[in-house]
Enzyme design. Structure first.
Site, mmCIF file in Angstrom:
data_model
loop_
_atom_site.group_PDB
_atom_site.id
_atom_site.type_symbol
_atom_site.label_atom_id
_atom_site.label_comp_id
_atom_site.label_asym_id
_atom_site.label_seq_id
_atom_site.Cartn_x
_atom_site.Cartn_y
_atom_site.Cartn_z
ATOM 1 N N SER A 57 0.792 -1.235 0.000
ATOM 2 C CA SER A 57 0.000 0.000 0.000
ATOM 3 C C SER A 57 0.821 1.281 0.000
ATOM 4 O O SER A 57 0.249 2.373 -0.062
ATOM 5 C CB SER A 57 -0.950 0.016 1.205
ATOM 6 O OG SER A 57 -2.054 -0.827 0.967
ATOM 7 N N LYS A 60 -0.020 3.759 -2.622
ATOM 8 C CA LYS A 60 -1.011 4.835 -2.493
ATOM 9 C C LYS A 60 -0.364 6.207 -2.390
ATOM 10 O O LYS A 60 -1.065 7.232 -2.488
ATOM 11 C CB LYS A 60 -1.922 4.569 -1.304
ATOM 12 C CG LYS A 60 -2.798 3.322 -1.465
ATOM 13 C CD LYS A 60 -3.762 3.173 -0.304
ATOM 14 C CE LYS A 60 -4.659 1.958 -0.454
ATOM 15 N NZ LYS A 60 -4.020 0.699 -0.022
ATOM 16 N N SER A 112 -5.543 3.490 4.838
ATOM 17 C CA SER A 112 -5.048 2.730 3.689
ATOM 18 C C SER A 112 -6.177 2.046 2.937
ATOM 19 O O SER A 112 -6.097 0.872 2.580
ATOM 20 C CB SER A 112 -4.002 1.694 4.129
ATOM 21 O OG SER A 112 -3.276 1.203 3.017
#
Length: 375
Positions: A57, A60, A112
């Site tokens: 993640s 992101k 997240s």
């Protein structure tokens, strides 16, 4: 600092002009990591920094940056129903919800949310494949040569990965954006979404924000394939360091150890201005005018040494009078290797008046000069 031995011995070289200093860093658990000084992009420590690995993640960071750069952050819109049906962590979006891009950015960087990442991708580019294409284009612009984005959320996909060095470059770029910098530093945030939107609170999964003094972001990540991934930024005495660890079982402590090492020798240093900065003046009461930068530039320098930084002056061959003090007449660029540190306007240090116009010649005198020239 304790010198470690064994399979994880890490030798870190700090380049200070001609001579180099060697510093031994504490053992780190990460398969790959980088510690970078943010202003210069200078690598202070690395381990397998160029190896492409899944980054979960922390992906992101790119998705959020592109969402912020798309603008129109506060307009609410209906989320794409298909996009938000995704596995893994979530900010809690449901079908029929209205949300803003700004709140999606909080949803990506704090809890997240994979739903937030997919919803943002569709909002910005119309569909997820088009957004992924833009992610890879932006990566190329930043100089991320060992990166391939396959998903906007960071969920595992064939070929999805980046090097620790590339993720540090991405974070350096993202932290220059005030919106990104502000969002990723929040331990919690009040947002509004739903149908109709109502107040919610999102909490940040980045425990390092409260574990280590000066941490101001950035993003956690985990998948079975990637392991624990963490990207962080830490500011102290005007110096910002960036740390990336990929596949790090003990990531919190890895970052703390690396920051302890980095801040042990890094200093806030003001960069010098080249001597005799000036520009010739045409038609003025002075032949030239001195130039001065509009602002000072500071970097984090190892033991204060800035000799590795070089400058480039961009200006026209000359300028026409009149010139007003403070008028922008050029640019002073600072570089560390090929990394642009800052581009600072160069301004006139004082006024320069134009020469007075000559009085027009009397017609009879002009005729006499003409007649003399014919003789």
């Amino acid at each position: 600092m304790k010198r470690v031995t064994g399979a994880f011995l890490a030798l870190c070289i700090f380049f200070t002009g001609i001579q180099a200093k060697t510093v031994y860093a504490a053992e780190v658990s990460a398969k790959a990591c980088v510690l970078m000084e943010a202003a210069t992009g200078r690598v202070l420590y690395e381990k397998n920094a160029q190896q492409k690995l899944p980054m979960a993640s922390t992906t992101k960071i790119m998705t959020t940056l592109l969402t912020i750069e798309s603008g129109d952050l506060d307009a609410e819109f209906l989320v794409d129903s298909a996009a938000i049906h995704v596995e893994g962590s979530s900010m809690g979006l449901q079908e029929g919800d209205y949300v803003s891009r700004r709140d999606l950015c909080y949803g990506m960087l704090l809890p997240s949310g994979n739903d937030a990442a997919n919803a943002a991708a569709v909002s910005v580019s119309g569909d997820i494949p088009s957004f992924i294409e833009r992610m890879n284009e932006r990566a190329e612009e930043i100089g991320m040569t060992r990166t391939c984005f396959v998903t906007p959320s960071g969920l595992d996909g064939e070929g999805h990965g980046a090097s620790a060095y590339d993720m540090a470059l991405l974070t350096r770029e993202a932290m220059r954006n005030p919106e990104f910098r502000s969002i990723c530093a929040q331990t919690s945030a009040a947002v509004q979404f739903g149908n109709p939107p109502y107040d919610r609170t999102l909490y940040n999964s980045n425990k390092l924000l409260t574990m280590y003094e000066g941490v101001i972001g950035v993003k956690t990540g985990f998948t079975d394939e990637a392991g624990r991934c963490l990207v962080s930024a830490c500011e102290r005495d005007g110096v910002t360091l960036l740390c990336v660890t990929l596949n790090a079982p003990d990531d919190w402590n890895d970052h703390i150890k690396l920051y302890d090492m980095g801040f042990s020798g890094i200093e806030n240093a003001e960069l010098a201005v080249p001597d005799a900065l000036c520009i010739p003046i045409a038609g003025g009461t002075a032949q030239q005018v001195a130039l001065q930068p509009a602002q000072t530039v500071n970097i984090g320098a190892w033991e204060g040494d800035t000799t590795a930084v070089h400058t480039r002056v961009l200006k026209a061959p000359f300028a026409y009078a009149p010139i007003a003090a403070g008028e922008e007449l050029g640019t002073l660029e600072y570089y560390y290797e090929t990394n642009l540190i800052a581009a600072v306007p160069l301004c006139a240090a004082e006024d320069v008046a134009a020469l007075p116009e000559p009085e027009p010649e009397h017609p009879l005198l002009r005729f006499w000069h003409w007649l003399c020239g014919r003789m």
